[in-house]
Design a protein around this motif. Structure first.
Motif: not given
Length: 134
Positions: A54-58, A94
């Motif tokens: 993951f590259r963004a908060k998800t 995160h």
């Protein structure tokens, strides 16, 4: 966990495993009983992607529980979200915190340690280095 390594775990079973893991951490029953790699494989089986990808908060919804009232930190940057009835609702990731975890483990020197029982047997390992304690 050989089943996790082979990728044979169904999503529903992985979600049950994450819920069980959250309950154990929440109740302070254990924290380091599951290796980071096994936990990450469990997350991957539940959400379809490795937590490190993951590259963004998800936040990935997993169940049909109520609103999130508690967040359990399972691994730096990976949180298991519970509702008021302690049902697993979602997994929050995160990526920045996960990168911090990797950097911290490099500093501490346990990130690549093949002996996972050093904390339990530290006296034995120190005695092997210097039996006379100098």
């Amino acid at each position: 966990m050989k089943t996790l390594e082979k990728g044979e775990l169904a999503k529903s079973e992985a979600v049950k495993g994450l819920h069980h893991y959250a309950m154990l951490i929440r109740d302070d029953a254990f924290y380091n009983e599951v290796e980071d790699g096994d936990f990450k494989a469990l997350v991957k089986a539940a959400v379809g992607k490795s937590p490190g990808s993951f590259r963004a908060k998800t936040t990935i919804n997993l169940g049909e529980g109520g609103p999130i009232v508690e967040r359990v930190s399972a691994l730096r940057g990976v949180y298991l979200d519970l509702d008021g009835e302690r049902r697993l609702v979602s997994v929050s990731i995160h990526p920045g915190k996960m990168r911090e975890h990797r950097r911290l483990m490099k500093i501490v020197g346990i990130g690549s340690d093949c002996k996972s029982d050093v904390a339990l047997r530290h006296d034995d390992y120190l005695a092997m280095q210097d039996p006379h304690g100098r």
